[in-house]
Write a protein that holds these residues in place. Structure first.
Motif, PDB file in Angstrom:
ATOM      1  N   THR A   1      50.626  41.397  45.692  1.00 22.78           N
ATOM      2  CA  THR A   1      49.749  40.279  45.987  1.00 22.78           C
ATOM      3  C   THR A   1      48.282  40.695  45.946  1.00 22.78           C
ATOM      4  OG1 THR A   1      50.040  40.630  48.364  1.00 22.78           O
ATOM      5  CG2 THR A   1      51.453  38.991  47.330  1.00 22.78           C
ATOM      6  N   ASP A   2      47.963  41.935  46.321  1.00 24.77           N
ATOM      7  CA  ASP A   2      46.586  42.420  46.185  1.00 24.77           C
ATOM      8  C   ASP A   2      46.167  42.413  44.716  1.00 24.77           C
ATOM      9  OD1 ASP A   2      46.320  42.809  48.895  1.00 24.77           O
ATOM     10  OD2 ASP A   2      46.665  44.972  48.811  1.00 24.77           O
TER      11      ASP A   2
ATOM     12  N   LYS B   1      45.581  38.823  43.622  1.00 22.50           N
ATOM     13  CA  LYS B   1      44.313  38.315  44.146  1.00 22.50           C
ATOM     14  C   LYS B   1      43.146  38.836  43.314  1.00 22.50           C
ATOM     15  CE  LYS B   1      45.762  37.919  48.950  1.00 22.50           C
ATOM     16  NZ  LYS B   1      45.583  38.487  50.298  1.00 22.50           N
TER      17      LYS B   1
ATOM     18  N   SER C   1      40.612  36.584  41.052  1.00 19.43           N
ATOM     19  CA  SER C   1      39.173  36.660  41.274  1.00 19.43           C
ATOM     20  C   SER C   1      38.440  36.935  39.966  1.00 19.43           C
ATOM     21  CB  SER C   1      38.864  37.754  42.292  1.00 19.43           C
ATOM     22  OG  SER C   1      37.480  37.923  42.443  1.00 19.43           O
TER      23      SER C   1
END
Length: 61
Positions: free
Chosen positions: A26-27, A30, A34
């Motif tokens: 999930t990092d 993200k 971005s």
């Protein structure tokens, strides 16, 4: 879907197993989201400048 739901659906006995794997995933997601958002904003900014005729290379003063 949260990590608790992932833990339950995959049958992990503790939360640490999905946390170790999915938190990293999930990092990454993200960060990619971005980057894509920043690119979209840059593209929109460039298009707006060109539409207004204010781009220094396309309309030098």
């Amino acid at each position: 879907m949260g990590l608790i739901e992932i833990q339950q659906r995959l049958g992990h006995t503790d939360i640490q197993t999905p946390m170790n794997f999915y938190a990293h995933t999930t990092d990454y997601m993200k960060e990619k989201a971005s980057q894509q958002f920043n690119k979209l904003m840059e593209d929109l900014h460039f298009k707006n400048i060109c539409m207004l005729g204010e781009h220094p290379f396309l309309n030098p003063r």
